[in-house]
Design a protein around this motif. Structure first.
Motif, PDB file in Angstrom:
ATOM      1  N   TYR A 168       0.836  -1.196   0.000  1.00 49.84           N
ATOM      2  CA  TYR A 168       0.000   0.000   0.000  1.00 49.84           C
ATOM      3  C   TYR A 168       0.875   1.252   0.000  1.00 49.84           C
ATOM      4  N   PRO A 169       0.386   2.338  -0.602  1.00 51.11           N
ATOM      5  CA  PRO A 169       1.093   3.615  -0.481  1.00 51.11           C
ATOM      6  C   PRO A 169       0.976   4.152   0.934  1.00 51.11           C
ATOM      7  N   ASP A 170       1.906   5.015   1.315  1.00 50.80           N
ATOM      8  CA  ASP A 170       1.979   5.465   2.712  1.00 50.80           C
ATOM      9  C   ASP A 170       0.720   6.170   3.189  1.00 50.80           C
ATOM     10  N   PHE A 171      -0.013   6.836   2.301  1.00 48.27           N
ATOM     11  CA  PHE A 171      -1.177   7.596   2.768  1.00 48.27           C
ATOM     12  C   PHE A 171      -2.353   6.692   3.145  1.00 48.27           C
ATOM     13  N   ARG A 172      -2.284   5.384   2.780  1.00 51.46           N
ATOM     14  CA  ARG A 172      -3.336   4.453   3.179  1.00 51.46           C
ATOM     15  C   ARG A 172      -3.001   3.718   4.478  1.00 51.46           C
ATOM     16  N   ILE A 173      -1.767   3.862   4.973  1.00 50.96           N
ATOM     17  CA  ILE A 173      -1.349   3.106   6.159  1.00 50.96           C
ATOM     18  C   ILE A 173      -2.152   3.485   7.410  1.00 50.96           C
ATOM     19  N   GLU A 175      -5.195   4.452   7.671  1.00 53.56           N
ATOM     20  CA  GLU A 175      -6.509   3.814   7.526  1.00 53.56           C
ATOM     21  C   GLU A 175      -6.407   2.311   7.788  1.00 53.56           C
ATOM     22  N   LEU A 176      -5.364   1.692   7.257  1.00 57.15           N
ATOM     23  CA  LEU A 176      -5.160   0.264   7.486  1.00 57.15           C
ATOM     24  C   LEU A 176      -4.969  -0.027   8.971  1.00 57.15           C
ATOM     25  N   GLN A 177      -4.195   0.812   9.651  1.00 61.51           N
ATOM     26  CA  GLN A 177      -3.963   0.616  11.083  1.00 61.51           C
ATOM     27  C   GLN A 177      -5.250   0.748  11.884  1.00 61.51           C
ATOM     28  N   THR A 178      -6.114   1.657  11.497  1.00 66.57           N
ATOM     29  CA  THR A 178      -7.395   1.832  12.179  1.00 66.57           C
ATOM     30  C   THR A 178      -8.313   0.640  11.958  1.00 66.57           C
ATOM     31  N   LEU A 179      -8.382   0.186  10.701  1.00 63.05           N
ATOM     32  CA  LEU A 179      -9.283  -0.911  10.366  1.00 63.05           C
ATOM     33  C   LEU A 179      -8.818  -2.238  10.953  1.00 63.05           C
ATOM     34  N   LEU A 185      -6.484  -9.517  13.291  1.00 62.47           N
ATOM     35  CA  LEU A 185      -5.173  -9.395  12.660  1.00 62.47           C
ATOM     36  C   LEU A 185      -4.376  -8.245  13.269  1.00 62.47           C
ATOM     37  N   ASP A 186      -3.098  -8.219  12.933  1.00 59.70           N
ATOM     38  CA  ASP A 186      -2.232  -7.135  13.396  1.00 59.70           C
ATOM     39  C   ASP A 186      -1.160  -6.886  12.344  1.00 59.70           C
ATOM     40  N   ILE A 201       5.327  -2.467   2.230  1.00 57.99           N
ATOM     41  CA  ILE A 201       4.781  -3.815   2.286  1.00 57.99           C
ATOM     42  C   ILE A 201       4.365  -4.060   3.727  1.00 57.99           C
ATOM     43  N   CYS A 202       3.091  -4.306   3.935  1.00 61.20           N
ATOM     44  CA  CYS A 202       2.540  -4.503   5.273  1.00 61.20           C
ATOM     45  C   CYS A 202       2.546  -5.994   5.582  1.00 61.20           C
ATOM     46  N   HIS A 203       3.375  -6.388   6.538  1.00 60.11           N
ATOM     47  CA  HIS A 203       3.449  -7.784   6.969  1.00 60.11           C
ATOM     48  C   HIS A 203       2.402  -7.978   8.055  1.00 60.11           C
TER      49      HIS A 203
END
Length: 211
Positions: A168-173, A175-179, A185-186, A201-203
């Motif tokens: 993901y691009p950095d500006f979506r991170i 949002e991903l952390q919130t969701l 998951l973590d 790359i989000c592991h």
């Protein structure tokens, strides 16, 4: 399959050839980045049951299969002609890879995957320029799946000790952390993507999973 609307892509210095659809999102360095990170993170695993989610022409699945012949690798896509192209590309490379036609929003595997890799659509609806080619829009915009649906897919289809790698691009991170906080998951790690500015790359693993 007819290749009149396809262009060739050389995968390696040995001249390994596959084809990409001219009307689909062009191959970038993203799939190779994902492949390289997967090989770096899991060098010691003799076998993995791997899914290339949103496989397109099959480049991630094929590239991994060439490097890790002991891994059982599959690909999944919602577009029939991309499944046909990915199957053709695997046959060109003499690889036995199963490519499935399915909608990730409803798909559930009978045997969970130990590793899921994906370069998912990352542009929210209402942003960016729409292409006249539907395949490009599906791969770029969240038309057929959203970030919550991607996370739900991982929850349904990963083994209890499984790993997922999402680009993901950095500006979506944020949002991903919130969701992801609302799921089982973590985010285990955020890995800068070499050669792709401001992308990570989000592991992802299940909460409480040991390294």
């Amino acid at each position: 399959m007819p290749l009149n609307n396809c262009t060739p892509v050389i995968l390696d210095d040995k001249g390994t050839l596959i084809y990409q659809d001219k009307d689909a999102h062009a191959i970038t360095s993203a799939p190779i980045c994902l492949k390289n990170i997967a090989l770096k993170l899991f060098p010691e695993y003799p076998s993995q049951y791997v899914l290339d989610l949103g496989t397109g022409c099959g480049i991630i699945a094929i590239s991994l299969a060439m490097e890790r012949p002991s891994w059982k690798i599959e690909g999944l896509d919602i577009l029939p002609h991309m499944i046909e192209l990915a199957t053709h590309n695997a046959e060109l490379c003499s690889l036995n890879i199963k490519f499935q036609l399915a909608n990730l929003c409803t798909f559930t595997t009978e045997t969970p995957y130990s590793l899921i890799i994906s370069n998912p659509p990352w542009q929210p609806l209402g942003t960016g320029k729409i292409s006249p080619h539907p395949a490009k829009n599906i791969s770029r915009f969240e038309l057929m799946c959203s970030m919550p649906e991607i996370l739900s897919f991982l929850e349904r289809n990963l083994t209890s000790e499984g790993n997922a790698l999402l680009l993901y691009p950095d500006f979506r991170i944020p949002e991903l952390q919130t969701l992801i906080y609302k799921t089982s998951l973590d985010i285990f790690d955020l890995i800068p993507c070499p050669g792709i500015d401001k992308h990570f790359i989000c592991h992802i693993r299940y909460k409480g999973t040991k390294k």
